[in-house]
Design a protein around this motif. Sequence first.
Motif, PDB file in Angstrom:
ATOM      1  N   ARG A 220       0.831  -1.215   0.000  1.00  0.00           N
ATOM      2  CA  ARG A 220       0.000   0.000   0.000  1.00  0.00           C
ATOM      3  C   ARG A 220       0.860   1.258   0.000  1.00  0.00           C
ATOM      4  O   ARG A 220       0.534   2.240  -0.673  1.00  0.00           O
ATOM      5  N   GLU A 221       1.975   1.225   0.757  1.00  0.00           N
ATOM      6  CA  GLU A 221       2.851   2.388   0.793  1.00  0.00           C
ATOM      7  C   GLU A 221       3.516   2.604  -0.572  1.00  0.00           C
ATOM      8  O   GLU A 221       3.635   3.737  -1.041  1.00  0.00           O
ATOM      9  N   ARG A 224       0.902   4.042  -2.844  1.00  0.00           N
ATOM     10  CA  ARG A 224       0.623   5.446  -2.493  1.00  0.00           C
ATOM     11  C   ARG A 224       1.684   6.370  -3.092  1.00  0.00           C
ATOM     12  O   ARG A 224       1.359   7.421  -3.674  1.00  0.00           O
ATOM     13  N   LYS A 227       1.292   6.542  -6.803  1.00  0.00           N
ATOM     14  CA  LYS A 227       0.117   7.356  -7.137  1.00  0.00           C
ATOM     15  C   LYS A 227       0.440   8.842  -7.021  1.00  0.00           C
ATOM     16  O   LYS A 227      -0.004   9.661  -7.841  1.00  0.00           O
ATOM     17  N   MET A 228       1.246   9.196  -6.015  1.00  0.00           N
ATOM     18  CA  MET A 228       1.664  10.589  -5.838  1.00  0.00           C
ATOM     19  C   MET A 228       2.482  11.075  -7.026  1.00  0.00           C
ATOM     20  O   MET A 228       2.442  12.262  -7.382  1.00  0.00           O
ATOM     21  N   ILE A 247      -6.305   0.810  -4.816  1.00  0.00           N
ATOM     22  CA  ILE A 247      -5.411   1.913  -5.148  1.00  0.00           C
ATOM     23  C   ILE A 247      -6.144   3.246  -5.083  1.00  0.00           C
ATOM     24  O   ILE A 247      -5.619   4.257  -4.573  1.00  0.00           O
ATOM     25  N   LYS A 249      -8.517   4.120  -3.183  1.00  0.00           N
ATOM     26  CA  LYS A 249      -8.817   4.507  -1.815  1.00  0.00           C
ATOM     27  C   LYS A 249      -7.609   5.122  -1.102  1.00  0.00           C
ATOM     28  O   LYS A 249      -7.751   5.715  -0.032  1.00  0.00           O
ATOM     29  N   LEU A 250      -6.422   4.986  -1.680  1.00  0.00           N
ATOM     30  CA  LEU A 250      -5.214   5.498  -1.014  1.00  0.00           C
ATOM     31  C   LEU A 250      -5.110   7.006  -1.109  1.00  0.00           C
ATOM     32  O   LEU A 250      -5.573   7.605  -2.064  1.00  0.00           O
TER      33      LEU A 250
END
Length: 250
Positions: A220-221, A224, A227-228, A247, A249-250
Motif C-alpha cells: 500500500r505504501e 501510495r 500514485k503521488m 489503489i 482509496k489510497l
Amino acid sequence: MVKRFEELTLQDDFMFYKVMQDPNFCKRLIEIILSDTIGKIIYISVQHNIKTYEQAKSVRFDVLVQTEDGKFYDVEMQVSNERNIPKKMRFYQAAIDISFLDKGNSYNALNDSFIIFICTFDAIGKNIPVYTFENICLEDKNTSLQDGTKKVIINANAFENTEDKDLKDFLEYLKTGKTNNEFTRGIEEMIQTVKQNEQARQEYRLLSTFEMDIKNNTKRETARLMKMEKLDISLIKKVTGLSESEIEKL
C-alpha cells in the motif's frame, strides 16, 4: 499464499527455526556441512535481528550460533533465488563483525565466523554441492589472508554429486523428504511432533498473519508513492498486486 501448517517442511522458515533451536540437531547439521567438528554450542538465536545504525539496512539471521570457543555460525535457509547470495553473505559477515566487536577492542578480538547458506538451488551455477570460499592471495594461492572468515554455499540440487554420505542424505531429504539415515529421520520426527503441537500451530498462524500484514502495508505504501508520482494505474496494479479499487482509496 500462506502455506498450510500441515504442509510445512524443513525448507519453510518456521520449521527450520524449530528444528535448529535444538542444539543437537543444530550442531550436527553444521558439522555435516563443514565436514568438521565444532565446539559445544552455548548460544542459539533464531530470527536474530541486528541493526548497526539508524539509517542502515537491518539484518535478520535465520539461525545465529556461538560455540564455547567463541566462533559464530550463521545458518540461512534459502529457497528463493534472488541472485544476490554473494553480496548478501558479504553484508551478513559485516553485520556480525560490527555487532560483536566491542568499542575499544583490538581488531584481533574479532571472533572467527562462518556464514552458511543452505540453498535449494544452485546459487553459483557450477553444479557443485558445496561451495566453500576463503580469502586467499591471488599471487600465491597457497597463502591465506587468515581473517577468520569462511563462507559456505550449499546447492541441494546437486545432492547426487555429493561424495559425503551424511551430507548427501541430508540434501536428498531437504529436496525430496526421503529419510535415509538416523539424522534425517530425527529431523522428520521432530517436524511431525511440532505439527501435533497446538501451541506451535497458533504461533505459526499469528506469525503468518503478522508477516502478511507487513507485506500488505508495504504494498500500500508503494502504491501510495507511485500514485503521488501520477503513474499509470495499470502499472501500479502490476507492481503492487493491489486492485484498482484498493489503489483509488489510497
